[in-house]
Design an enzyme around this catalytic site. Structure first.
Site, PDB file in Angstrom:
ATOM      1  CB  CYS A 114      -0.931  -0.010   0.955  1.00  0.00           C
ATOM      2  SG  CYS A 114      -2.053  -1.546   1.222  1.00  0.00           S
ATOM      3  CG  ASN A 116      -6.878  -1.387   1.272  1.00  0.00           C
ATOM      4  OD1 ASN A 116      -6.067  -1.100   0.262  1.00  0.00           O
ATOM      5  ND2 ASN A 116      -6.234  -1.623   2.633  1.00  0.00           N
ATOM      6  CG  HIS A 169      -3.255   3.070   1.848  1.00  0.00           C
ATOM      7  ND1 HIS A 169      -3.814   2.606   0.886  1.00  0.00           N
ATOM      8  CD2 HIS A 169      -3.399   2.159   2.712  1.00  0.00           C
ATOM      9  CE1 HIS A 169      -4.184   1.308   1.002  1.00  0.00           C
ATOM     10  NE2 HIS A 169      -3.913   0.930   1.999  1.00  0.00           N
TER      11      HIS A 169
HETATM   12  C1  LIG Z   1     -10.267  -5.489   9.935  1.00  0.00           C
HETATM   13  C2  LIG Z   1     -11.042  -4.637  11.077  1.00  0.00           C
HETATM   14  C3  LIG Z   1     -12.023  -3.867  10.533  1.00  0.00           C
HETATM   15  C4  LIG Z   1     -11.637  -5.498  12.198  1.00  0.00           C
HETATM   16  O1  LIG Z   1     -12.293  -4.835  13.201  1.00  0.00           O
HETATM   17  P1  LIG Z   1     -11.791  -4.892  14.814  1.00  0.00           P
HETATM   18  O2  LIG Z   1     -12.347  -3.848  15.611  1.00  0.00           O
HETATM   19  O3  LIG Z   1     -10.271  -4.767  14.799  1.00  0.00           O
HETATM   20  O4  LIG Z   1     -12.216  -6.412  14.729  1.00  0.00           O
HETATM   21  P2  LIG Z   1     -11.867  -7.487  15.891  1.00  0.00           P
HETATM   22  O5  LIG Z   1     -11.037  -8.418  14.975  1.00  0.00           O
HETATM   23  O6  LIG Z   1     -11.174  -6.964  16.899  1.00  0.00           O
HETATM   24  O7  LIG Z   1     -13.264  -8.058  16.484  1.00  0.00           O
HETATM   25  C5  LIG Z   1     -14.248  -7.360  16.895  1.00  0.00           C
HETATM   26  C6  LIG Z   1     -15.462  -8.154  16.985  1.00  0.00           C
HETATM   27  O8  LIG Z   1     -16.032  -8.004  15.637  1.00  0.00           O
HETATM   28  C7  LIG Z   1     -16.296  -9.266  15.355  1.00  0.00           C
HETATM   29  N1  LIG Z   1     -15.869  -9.335  13.808  1.00  0.00           N
HETATM   30  C8  LIG Z   1     -14.703  -9.341  13.231  1.00  0.00           C
HETATM   31  N2  LIG Z   1     -14.664  -9.347  11.901  1.00  0.00           N
HETATM   32  C9  LIG Z   1     -16.012  -9.292  11.584  1.00  0.00           C
HETATM   33  C10 LIG Z   1     -16.662  -9.285  10.485  1.00  0.00           C
HETATM   34  N3  LIG Z   1     -16.045  -9.118   9.264  1.00  0.00           N
HETATM   35  N4  LIG Z   1     -18.160  -8.936  10.515  1.00  0.00           N
HETATM   36  C11 LIG Z   1     -18.930  -9.014  11.677  1.00  0.00           C
HETATM   37  N5  LIG Z   1     -18.074  -9.160  12.926  1.00  0.00           N
HETATM   38  C12 LIG Z   1     -16.660  -9.334  12.799  1.00  0.00           C
HETATM   39  C13 LIG Z   1     -15.450 -10.071  15.957  1.00  0.00           C
HETATM   40  O9  LIG Z   1     -15.880 -11.353  16.202  1.00  0.00           O
HETATM   41  C14 LIG Z   1     -15.577  -9.383  17.347  1.00  0.00           C
HETATM   42  O10 LIG Z   1     -16.797  -9.783  18.068  1.00  0.00           O
HETATM   43  P3  LIG Z   1     -16.678  -9.919  19.575  1.00  0.00           P
HETATM   44  O11 LIG Z   1     -16.487  -8.534  20.297  1.00  0.00           O
HETATM   45  O12 LIG Z   1     -17.935 -10.373  19.985  1.00  0.00           O
HETATM   46  O13 LIG Z   1     -15.628 -10.904  20.083  1.00  0.00           O
HETATM   47  C15 LIG Z   1     -10.053  -3.734  11.894  1.00  0.00           C
HETATM   48  O14 LIG Z   1      -8.758  -4.323  12.631  1.00  0.00           O
HETATM   49  C16 LIG Z   1      -9.097  -3.088  10.805  1.00  0.00           C
HETATM   50  O15 LIG Z   1      -9.662  -2.337  10.025  1.00  0.00           O
HETATM   51  N6  LIG Z   1      -7.771  -2.748  10.769  1.00  0.00           N
HETATM   52  C17 LIG Z   1      -7.048  -2.390   9.857  1.00  0.00           C
HETATM   53  C18 LIG Z   1      -7.008  -3.127   8.408  1.00  0.00           C
HETATM   54  C19 LIG Z   1      -6.477  -2.124   7.454  1.00  0.00           C
HETATM   55  O16 LIG Z   1      -6.919  -0.974   7.424  1.00  0.00           O
HETATM   56  N7  LIG Z   1      -5.718  -2.735   6.677  1.00  0.00           N
HETATM   57  C20 LIG Z   1      -5.295  -2.232   5.581  1.00  0.00           C
HETATM   58  C21 LIG Z   1      -3.886  -1.576   5.853  1.00  0.00           C
HETATM   59  S1  LIG Z   1      -2.979  -1.661   4.404  1.00  0.00           S
END
Ligand SMILES: CC(C)(COP(=O)(O)OP(=O)(O)OC[C@H]1O[C@@H](n2cnc3c(N)ncnc32)[C@H](O)[C@@H]1OP(=O)(O)O)[C@@H](O)C(=O)NCCC(=O)NCCS
Length: 335
Positions: free
Chosen positions: A125, A291, A260
């Site tokens: 990215c 993304n 980004h």
């Molecule tokens: C991927 C992302 C959206 C996940 O969000 P998060 O808040 O970290 O999610 P978590 O893995 O901590 O999970 C939180 C809750 O959501 C749930 N969950 C995870 N993925 C899910 C999905 N796709 N749909 C619904 N629920 C989901 C989990 O089970 C968890 O539930 P709980 O609280 O009941 O245990 C986030 O981590 C993110 O955006 N990270 C950066 C990614 C990014 O920008 N990457 C590109 C960089 S180049």
């Protein structure tokens, strides 16, 4: 003793700037509703956690080079430059499905830019901003008069649609710019770096060797979402701040902020950390594009200019960050 002959030094332009931008978005719009079932998610959850409403997917037979060509032709048109004037093509991608040769060399041939130098950049990215940095230096250093920089991804080929952490994030597309000589500075100093200790945070899950040995069918891209989120929010705003300082520009002098398009919440956190004044337009292309890794910044730039959200000739802060981990930021003058 005879004196050694002296090598003639390279001579380039005093400065470099962007002359034209182009973007290509594949035809197929994929709304969240198409993806939620396989990952037990919902449209609302995806919108709240990422800001993504829909993304584009390339057609099965549409390649990284096809998309790059469409964006590059637009950028050359916008720059009013014939492809034969291009001296080097830098193509940032992590989804060209051939280890070798580069996508850049085929693109160069298709554009009629042969024998321009051609190479791919693997900085995920951050790849596009790496390309802008290199192109600016090449123009000033004299290794090329005009450089085509492309960011392109077909992430749909490498996304595991059953992976809750990535299935909804990625999209396909291409963006390109033409960089050339200028009498005034149009590309500020680049602040860039890498942190290989976090090599695992976003990566192709298995190596090609594992595919060969039958240990996996296909190596999808995987991501430690929370680790990446925290890194981006805490570590990337200071990098963007340094790029501003090195360019001698303050946040309130910007005409656009084009980070980004990783996640809308990351974008919002960066705006706060940078104390960006409320009137400055911020790229939010992720809502409809997802993304697209290396393509996200030039695609967002193309949209902002086309829709009149950012002014031609205005100052924009760019920052790319992602797998490596790697990052690069610079202030540029918009074409
Ligand atoms: C991927 C992302 C959206 C996940 O969000 P998060 O808040 O970290 O999610 P978590 O893995 O901590 O999970 C939180 C809750 O959501 C749930 N969950 C995870 N993925 C899910 C999905 N796709 N749909 C619904 N629920 C989901 C989990 O089970 C968890 O539930 P709980 O609280 O009941 O245990 C986030 O981590 C993110 O955006 N990270 C950066 C990614 C990014 O920008 N990457 C590109 C960089 S180049």
């Amino acid at each position: 003793m005879t004196e050694r002959p002296q090598i003639s030094p390279p001579s380039g332009a005093p400065h470099a700037r962007i002359y034209g931008v182009g973007g290509y978005r594949p035809e197929r719009v994929v709304p969240n509703s198409e993806l939620v079932e396989a990952i037990d998610s919902s449209d609302q959850w995806i919108r709240e956690r990422s800001g993504i409403v829909s993304r584009r997917w390339a057609a099965p037979d549409e390649t990284v080079v096809d998309m790059a060509e469409a964006a590059a032709r637009q950028a050359l048109d916008a720059a009013g430059l014939d492809a034969s004037r291009i001296g080097a093509v830098l193509l940032a991608t992590v989804t060209h499905p051939f280890q070798t040769p580069s996508a850049a060399s085929l693109l160069t041939h298709r554009l009629g830019a042969t024998p321009a130098a051609a190479m791919d950049i693997s900085a995920a990215c951050a790849g596009f901003c790496h390309g802008v940095a290199l192109a600016g230096d090449m123009v000033r250093g004299g290794s090329a008069e005009y450089v085509l920089v492309v960011g392109v991804e077909k992430l749909s080929d490498f996304t595991d649609l059953s992976d809750r952490g990535t299935a909804f994030i990625f999209g396909d597309g291409a963006g390109a710019v033409v960089i050339g000589p200028s009498d005034t500075p149009g590309i500020g100093p680049t602040v860039w770096g890498s942190d290989g200790e976090q090599w695992d945070a976003i990566r192709q899950r298995e190596s090609w060797i594992a595919v060969r040995d039958g240990k996996t069918e296909w190596p999808h891209i995987t991501m430690a979402g929370q680790t990446v989120f925290r890194w981006a929010v805490w570590q990337m705003a200071p990098v963007a701040q340094q790029a501003l300082e090195k360019a001698g520009i303050s946040a309130d002098q910007l005409d656009a902020f084009i980070p980004h398009q990783a996640n809308m919440r990351i974008i919002d956190s960066m705006i706060k950390a940078l104390h960006l004044p409320p009137g400055i337009p911020v790229a939010r292309d992720i809502a409809e594009t997802g993304n697209t890794s290396a393509a996200s910044i030039p695609l967002a730039m193309e949209r902002m200019l086309r829709e009149g959200e950012a002014p031609h000739g205005g100052l924009a802060l760019l920052i790319g960050f992602g797998a490596g981990l790697s990052y690069a930021a610079q202030v540029v003058t918009l074409p």
